[in-house]
Every structure is written in C-alpha cells, then in structure tokens.
Design a protein around this motif. Sequence first.
Motif, PDB file in Angstrom:
ATOM      1  N   GLN A 398       0.832  -1.215   0.000  1.00 21.81           N
ATOM      2  CA  GLN A 398       0.000   0.000   0.000  1.00 21.81           C
ATOM      3  C   GLN A 398       0.862   1.259   0.000  1.00 21.81           C
ATOM      4  N   ARG A 399       1.986   1.213   0.676  1.00 12.51           N
ATOM      5  CA  ARG A 399       2.916   2.350   0.731  1.00 12.51           C
ATOM      6  C   ARG A 399       4.284   1.828   0.291  1.00 12.51           C
ATOM      7  N   PHE A 400       4.867   2.434  -0.720  1.00 10.37           N
ATOM      8  CA  PHE A 400       6.163   1.955  -1.213  1.00 10.37           C
ATOM      9  C   PHE A 400       7.020   3.138  -1.644  1.00 10.37           C
ATOM     10  N   SER A 401       8.316   2.884  -1.705  1.00  8.90           N
ATOM     11  CA  SER A 401       9.260   3.923  -2.116  1.00  8.90           C
ATOM     12  C   SER A 401       9.705   3.675  -3.556  1.00  8.90           C
ATOM     13  N   ARG A 402      10.386   4.669  -4.117  1.00 13.62           N
ATOM     14  CA  ARG A 402      10.915   4.538  -5.468  1.00 13.62           C
ATOM     15  C   ARG A 402      11.950   3.407  -5.535  1.00 13.62           C
ATOM     16  N   ASP A 403      12.764   3.292  -4.463  1.00 17.58           N
ATOM     17  CA  ASP A 403      13.795   2.243  -4.429  1.00 17.58           C
ATOM     18  C   ASP A 403      13.161   0.852  -4.421  1.00 17.58           C
ATOM     19  N   GLN A 404      12.075   0.690  -3.671  1.00 18.59           N
ATOM     20  CA  GLN A 404      11.390  -0.609  -3.640  1.00 18.59           C
ATOM     21  C   GLN A 404      10.864  -0.987  -5.032  1.00 18.59           C
ATOM     22  N   LEU A 405      10.281  -0.008  -5.720  1.00 20.29           N
ATOM     23  CA  LEU A 405       9.752  -0.263  -7.053  1.00 20.29           C
ATOM     24  C   LEU A 405      10.876  -0.617  -8.014  1.00 20.29           C
ATOM     25  N   ASN A 406      11.992   0.110  -7.960  1.00 24.81           N
ATOM     26  CA  ASN A 406      13.117  -0.178  -8.854  1.00 24.81           C
ATOM     27  C   ASN A 406      13.693  -1.565  -8.592  1.00 24.81           C
ATOM     28  N   GLU A 407      13.715  -1.966  -7.319  1.00 27.38           N
ATOM     29  CA  GLU A 407      14.247  -3.286  -6.978  1.00 27.38           C
ATOM     30  C   GLU A 407      13.398  -4.402  -7.595  1.00 27.38           C
ATOM     31  N   ILE A 408      12.059  -4.277  -7.494  1.00 26.78           N
ATOM     32  CA  ILE A 408      11.174  -5.295  -8.073  1.00 26.78           C
ATOM     33  C   ILE A 408      11.283  -5.290  -9.594  1.00 26.78           C
ATOM     34  N   CYS A 409      11.357  -4.099 -10.193  1.00 27.06           N
ATOM     35  CA  CYS A 409      11.493  -4.009 -11.658  1.00 27.06           C
ATOM     36  C   CYS A 409      12.776  -4.676 -12.127  1.00 27.06           C
ATOM     37  N   ALA A 410      13.872  -4.467 -11.370  1.00 30.83           N
ATOM     38  CA  ALA A 410      15.163  -5.068 -11.744  1.00 30.83           C
ATOM     39  C   ALA A 410      15.098  -6.594 -11.659  1.00 30.83           C
ATOM     40  N   LYS A 411      14.458  -7.109 -10.621  1.00 32.64           N
ATOM     41  CA  LYS A 411      14.350  -8.561 -10.455  1.00 32.64           C
ATOM     42  C   LYS A 411      13.559  -9.210 -11.578  1.00 32.64           C
ATOM     43  N   GLN A 412      12.523  -8.511 -12.080  1.00 33.29           N
ATOM     44  CA  GLN A 412      11.652  -9.085 -13.104  1.00 33.29           C
ATOM     45  C   GLN A 412      12.067  -8.692 -14.518  1.00 33.29           C
ATOM     46  N   GLY A 413      13.173  -7.945 -14.643  1.00 28.40           N
ATOM     47  CA  GLY A 413      13.662  -7.566 -15.959  1.00 28.40           C
ATOM     48  C   GLY A 413      12.775  -6.556 -16.656  1.00 28.40           C
ATOM     49  N   LEU A 414      12.107  -5.708 -15.869  1.00 25.50           N
ATOM     50  CA  LEU A 414      11.213  -4.698 -16.432  1.00 25.50           C
ATOM     51  C   LEU A 414      11.934  -3.368 -16.598  1.00 25.50           C
ATOM     52  N   SER A 415      11.247  -2.423 -17.194  1.00 30.33           N
ATOM     53  CA  SER A 415      11.773  -1.068 -17.347  1.00 30.33           C
ATOM     54  C   SER A 415      11.994  -0.438 -15.972  1.00 30.33           C
ATOM     55  N   PRO A 416      12.789   0.659 -15.914  1.00 29.10           N
ATOM     56  CA  PRO A 416      12.980   1.352 -14.626  1.00 29.10           C
ATOM     57  C   PRO A 416      11.653   1.789 -14.025  1.00 29.10           C
ATOM     58  N   GLY A 417      11.617   1.876 -12.718  1.00 31.88           N
ATOM     59  CA  GLY A 417      10.375   2.187 -12.019  1.00 31.88           C
ATOM     60  C   GLY A 417       9.754   3.513 -12.413  1.00 31.88           C
ATOM     61  N   ARG A 418      10.585   4.487 -12.850  1.00 32.87           N
ATOM     62  CA  ARG A 418      10.049   5.798 -13.215  1.00 32.87           C
ATOM     63  C   ARG A 418       9.037   5.711 -14.354  1.00 32.87           C
ATOM     64  N   VAL A 419       9.209   4.706 -15.253  1.00 32.43           N
ATOM     65  CA  VAL A 419       8.267   4.537 -16.361  1.00 32.43           C
ATOM     66  C   VAL A 419       6.871   4.248 -15.821  1.00 32.43           C
ATOM     67  N   PHE A 420       6.813   3.337 -14.828  1.00 31.27           N
ATOM     68  CA  PHE A 420       5.523   2.967 -14.247  1.00 31.27           C
ATOM     69  C   PHE A 420       4.973   4.064 -13.340  1.00 31.27           C
ATOM     70  N   LEU A 421       5.858   4.740 -12.615  1.00 38.54           N
ATOM     71  CA  LEU A 421       5.404   5.814 -11.734  1.00 38.54           C
ATOM     72  C   LEU A 421       4.685   6.901 -12.513  1.00 38.54           C
ATOM     73  N   GLY A 422       5.274   7.268 -13.656  1.00 32.40           N
ATOM     74  CA  GLY A 422       4.658   8.318 -14.464  1.00 32.40           C
ATOM     75  C   GLY A 422       3.262   7.931 -14.931  1.00 32.40           C
ATOM     76  N   LYS A 423       3.104   6.690 -15.375  1.00 35.48           N
ATOM     77  CA  LYS A 423       1.795   6.231 -15.848  1.00 35.48           C
ATOM     78  C   LYS A 423       0.801   6.110 -14.713  1.00 35.48           C
ATOM     79  N   TRP A 424       1.266   5.602 -13.564  1.00 33.72           N
ATOM     80  CA  TRP A 424       0.354   5.422 -12.433  1.00 33.72           C
ATOM     81  C   TRP A 424      -0.122   6.774 -11.886  1.00 33.72           C
TER      82      TRP A 424
END
Length: 447
Positions: A398-424
């Motif tokens: 429910q509450r997450f930081s930018r670093d947490q999002l980037n860590e999950i994105c890196a593990k799953q081979g996704l784009s940097p978290g900023r891409v998703f943050l902007g859309k969300w």
Amino acid sequence: MKQAADKKGRTPARLRASVFPPAVRVYWNTAPDNFKEAAVLTAIVCLCALATRLRAKYVYDPLQPHALLLQLLVLGEPGSGKSFTRPIVSQLMRLLKQMDREEKRKEQAYADMKRTASKNKTLPEEPVTCCRMLQTITRAKLVKRADMFIRRYGEPLTFFFFNEELATMTESNKRAFADLNTLDRLAYDLGAEYGSDTLSDASYNADVDIIYCSLFCGTDNALAEYINKRAIEGGNCTRKILTRIDEDALGEDAPVFRSQTPEERKEVEEAVNLLMRETYTDDQRLQPEQMVDMEWIDPVVRKWCNEQRQLVIKTGSRAHNCFYKRSSVSAWRMATLLYHLWGEQEEARKKVISFYRFMAQYILDGLLAQWGKEYDQLHKHDDDASAPKVSLYDQMPQRFSRDQLNEICAKQGLSPGRVFLGKWRKARLIYQPDEAEEIYEKNYPKQ
C-alpha cells in the motif's frame, strides 16, 4: 501510496438467452452447453455478412462509418464437432447462395459460348456478375469479384468467407494464402483498398475495397500456420474472434443440437428476409446505406476501454494494450447487429449493453490466452518492456518507495520504475503524501 481501488462492474460468467433477439436466440437455445457461444457467434457472423448495408459510427472513430465486419475462428480438436457450423451457415445463407448460383450460371454460359464460338464471331461483353459466397479463391479472382460490385452497384459489398477446414487453405496454395494474410488486415475495415497491378494478362488488376466476414474452423496446428509469427506481429491476430468447443470435450459424449421448432425457423427466416430486403430492391438494385444510431452505447464503450487502460497501466502489457482496442470494436459491431435485429428499440438497450460487455471481455480473454505471451515477447525490446505474469501494481504494498519499485522491476527484468510511476500518477492510481501526512503517520501509526 496507492489510491483506494474503485469498484468495477464484473462481467457475468455466461450470457443469458434473453439478451439475444429471437432470430439469434434460436441458436443459443438449440445448442448444447459447450457450443452455445460458438453457435451464436457463427450465426452473428453470417447475419453481419447479410447486413452489408448497415453502417454505424464507433465512438473512437467518428469520421468513418463502420461496416459490420467480423472474422471468427472456431477451434477444436479433430472430431470435436466443428461441423456444427455447416447447418447454421446453410440455413442463414441459403438465399444468398441461390443468388450466387444464378450469377455463376451466367458466367458458365458465357464461358461455354466463348469456348465454342468461331474466331471470327464477335462476342458480347462479359456479364458483370456478383457472387458473395467464398470458400477458397485466388487473389486475382477475388479482386475481380470485388471490382464487379463496383461496376454494377458503384459500392463494395461484404463477401462471406467460409471454410470448414482451415488446413486446406494453408496447404493448398501458399501464394494465395500469403495474400490472404494481407487481405485479412484490410478486409476488417471499410475503405481500406487493396491494389493489384501486374504484368500478367491472365491476372486481373484493379484498386478495390475488399471487405468480408469470415468463418474458419480448424485445429491449433492449423491455426499456428495461419497466424504465424509474422501475422502476430503484423496485427492479423487482433482482428480475430476465437471460440473453442473442445475445452471440456475429453471423455464427453458427442454433442447433439436440438432441432428447431417451426416457430424458431420462422424467426430465423424473417430476420434473413429483413436483411436481404435492406440490401436489394425487388428489381435487384442496391438499397442505400442504413445508419444505426449507436451513440447511446458510447459511454459504456468508453467505460470498458478505460477499465482496460487501467489494467494496462498496472501490468505494462503491450498485448493487452493492443488487443483490448479491437476486442471492443468487434464486440461493438456485434452489438450493433443485435440492436438492429431488436428493431432499434430503446427497451432493448440494456440487453445490448450486457452483450457488449460480456463479448468484449470474451474476445479479449481469447486473444490474450492464445497470443498474449508471444506478442509481448515479440515487443520485449521496446522501452516500456514486457508484462509481468502478475500485475506489477498489485505486487506493490500500500505504501512503497521509489527504491522498492526499482528493486522489483530489476528482479523481473522490467523497465525502470520511473516509467511505471509516471503512468500510475497520470492515471491517479498513486499519489505522494505530503510532509504533514508523513509526520502524522509516523507519530500515530495504524494499529
């Protein structure tokens, strides 16, 4: 921090017979359970081909009216009962097939005269014949038949393409099959012309608007040949409607369709006669186009599409982003036909809305299950990457930081978290708490 989730309307597990006008309801009521969706879809595709003079404006394409063009694939294992399509097609297309036979007799008579005439005899002009029922056809012949519509009527008409065995198309004529892949993309939309210009005198050259409704039955192996990697990447698959009849077939008894009652046959006959009268006059001239007012369903279409966009933003799936758009168009075209068969009565609108929402999701689910993973893999090199198996948004606390999002994105081979943050943020799925809110939560943590 995530925004509170909105309540979404749920698509019912199955349609009810009451949403269909009587002529279509016949096929739902007479089909066994595993075949109900496939039976009504088969009937709807046939009726859309007959309704070649109906037009309507789609909410996201207001400048160009749509014709009711559909491409249905009935999938099943060998012996699973795909031949159920034959009696439905025979019943609904009987009048059109009779007209085609008469036109082909004219062609045959001219061919016989041309073959037996002496070289010095002047032959009359070749008759302009209009045949709309197709099974297999060469590119040159299809261009010629489409051009005949223009020469006689000045406007294109909808072909009906029916083949009980998809494998016969992919095996018999590789050249014509390659052309069919191109034609499939163009035939889905009114006004998309196909041009043919060759040196061969045996060919037929013209720029024509080829439009058709198609109904092909096949196995998964035949489908893999028909919709190959190139067709997936080129968007052929997005124009298809898939319906399966073998999901629960293992160990099941052979399906048995109930015979139609005289009253049911009469309902079907009246619907076919209506659509034929709306296409041809008594002296076989073409009727004017007929616009169906579908503006009343625009808010429903927008809402469903917005729901899908929210899911796309959460998952980052390119397949979902591509497939939902044409799923909506195909479902909306079917809904237009049903509304017209209901007599365009206001009291039928709730039924048509229920059908649209169900069918849009049904088509989308079928496309994603069949080609979603492969489509995402083909576009994996793009900047905003492939879709995770589980929604990235739903994986976040429910509450997450930018670093947490980037860590999950890196593990799953996704784009940097900023891409998703902007859309969300743009979709108002998340917000950044202000300093006062952070201090309050720190001092008064939730129990």
